[in-house]
Design an enzyme around this catalytic site. Structure first.
Site, PDB file in Angstrom:
ATOM      1  N   ASP A  67       0.817  -1.217   0.000  1.00 29.65           N
ATOM      2  CA  ASP A  67       0.000   0.000   0.000  1.00 29.65           C
ATOM      3  C   ASP A  67       0.849   1.265   0.000  1.00 29.65           C
ATOM      4  O   ASP A  67       2.075   1.204   0.159  1.00 29.65           O
ATOM      5  CB  ASP A  67      -0.969  -0.002   1.207  1.00 29.65           C
ATOM      6  CG  ASP A  67      -0.288  -0.417   2.519  1.00 29.65           C
ATOM      7  OD1 ASP A  67       0.961  -0.405   2.569  1.00 29.65           O
ATOM      8  OD2 ASP A  67      -0.994  -0.733   3.483  1.00 29.65           O
ATOM      9  N   ASP A 136      -7.380  -2.279  14.488  1.00 30.95           N
ATOM     10  CA  ASP A 136      -8.764  -2.643  14.187  1.00 30.95           C
ATOM     11  C   ASP A 136      -8.853  -3.922  13.346  1.00 30.95           C
ATOM     12  O   ASP A 136      -9.901  -4.239  12.787  1.00 30.95           O
ATOM     13  CB  ASP A 136      -9.488  -1.479  13.481  1.00 30.95           C
ATOM     14  CG  ASP A 136      -8.855  -1.110  12.135  1.00 30.95           C
ATOM     15  OD1 ASP A 136      -7.892  -1.784  11.706  1.00 30.95           O
ATOM     16  OD2 ASP A 136      -9.332  -0.146  11.503  1.00 30.95           O
ATOM     17  N   HIS A 138      -7.149  -4.657  10.557  1.00 32.84           N
ATOM     18  CA  HIS A 138      -6.965  -4.558   9.101  1.00 32.84           C
ATOM     19  C   HIS A 138      -5.629  -5.124   8.644  1.00 32.84           C
ATOM     20  O   HIS A 138      -4.657  -5.163   9.404  1.00 32.84           O
ATOM     21  CB  HIS A 138      -7.164  -3.112   8.604  1.00 32.84           C
ATOM     22  CG  HIS A 138      -6.060  -2.154   8.944  1.00 32.84           C
ATOM     23  ND1 HIS A 138      -6.276  -0.971   9.612  1.00 32.84           N
ATOM     24  CD2 HIS A 138      -4.726  -2.184   8.692  1.00 32.84           C
ATOM     25  CE1 HIS A 138      -5.139  -0.313   9.735  1.00 32.84           C
ATOM     26  NE2 HIS A 138      -4.173  -1.040   9.196  1.00 32.84           N
ATOM     27  N   GLU A 143      -9.644  -1.682   5.592  1.00 35.33           N
ATOM     28  CA  GLU A 143     -10.309  -1.319   6.837  1.00 35.33           C
ATOM     29  C   GLU A 143     -11.561  -2.167   7.051  1.00 35.33           C
ATOM     30  O   GLU A 143     -12.029  -2.823   6.119  1.00 35.33           O
ATOM     31  CB  GLU A 143     -10.682   0.167   6.775  1.00 35.33           C
ATOM     32  CG  GLU A 143      -9.488   1.105   6.637  1.00 35.33           C
ATOM     33  CD  GLU A 143      -8.700   1.258   7.939  1.00 35.33           C
ATOM     34  OE1 GLU A 143      -8.684   0.328   8.771  1.00 35.33           O
ATOM     35  OE2 GLU A 143      -8.063   2.315   8.120  1.00 35.33           O
TER      36      GLU A 143
END
Ligand code: GLP
Length: 258
Positions: A67, A136, A138, A143
């Protein structure tokens, strides 16, 4: 799924480096998927050491990064381009043309994302994908509620991720809101996946990914459906695992631990 729990982040990194080295010894022209963030830093340091001291060779290796932040120039100190060059590429003998990182500054993201997916396939697919995990749950920048079949695309970062990553920027307003990221579906096509996690702030996400239901709320949980995934975590990140004894028992009984 295999789970290796190590006493410290340093030992986690060393085990991961051995997995990467084993892959390169078996296939010197392997395609490796790379992650950024603080978690893989120790792994990259160890790979650099192995290159310098033990001759670990990257001359035929191809890499694809997961990414990049949208809007950061390659030279921006918080861009993932900069991170990868500073922490790994400039210290090893990988040819520049074998390095692929999503562009955060292209003027046609859709075309770029399609091209990136195509290049992965043209290079033979990813042999070994390295992952971290967000607090979280991811992976890359997928996400919560990202499709588990998603491909490389633009994602809007969750507030939690922006807060988590603000520590690398002068102020929280400087953290980009968008990122270009491989999809969960892209990651799931890698032949082998290793996910690294250290520290207590990852314990809940690690437990949810390994022992919770497969859900787009925790995109790392998709790895439960991957045939060859290895989690390498430190004590603290393993803190919420219910089956901890069993994972230790498996490692104890394993004849050929990595
Ligand atoms: C970012 C990256 C992820 C990484 C995560 C955790 O969101 N896109 O690939 O796993 O941060 O970062 P850290 O390792 O710094 O906790």
């Amino acid at each position: 799924m295999e789970i290796i729990i190590q006493p410290t982040a340093e030992e986690m990194s060393r085990v991961a480096a051995r997995v990467v080295a084993k892959t390169l010894y078996a296939k010197p022209n392997a395609v490796i998927g790379l992650a950024t963030g603080s978690t893989p830093l120790g792994l990259y340091r160890e790979l650099v050491r192995m290159h310098k001291e033990e001759g670990l060779d990257f001359s035929q290796v191809t890499t694809f990064n997961l990414d990049e932040y949208v809007g950061l120039r390659q030279k921006h100190p918080q861009s993932y381009h900069y991170f990868m060059h500073e922490n790994l590429f400039k210290h090893i003998n990988i040819p520049q043309q074998n390095i692929y990182i999503p562009s955060g500054t292209t003027d046609n993201y859709e075309a770029f994302c399609q091209w990136y997916e195509r290049r992965i396939v043209e290079c033979g697919g990813i042999d070994l994908q390295i992952l971290g995990i967000g607090s979280d749950g991811h992976i890359a920048f997928n996400e919560p509620t990202s499709s588990l079949g998603s491909r490389t695309r633009i994602k809007t970062l969750a507030r939690q991720t922006i807060q988590d990553n603000a520590r690398f920027f002068d102020k929280i307003e400087d953290v980009p809101v968008y990122a270009i990221t491989m999809g969960v579906g892209t990651i799931m096509e890698a032949r082998k996946v290793i996910l690294l996690a250290n520290g207590g702030n990852k314990a809940a996400a690690v437990a949810a990914a390994i022992e919770g239901p497969v859900t787009s709320m925790i995109t790392a949980s998709a790895l439960q459906l991957h045939p060859n995934t290895l989690f390498i975590v430190d004590q603290e990140a393993a803190g919420d695992l219910k089956m901890r004894d069993y994972y230790d028992w498996i490692q104890e009984k394993m004849p050929d631990a990595p």
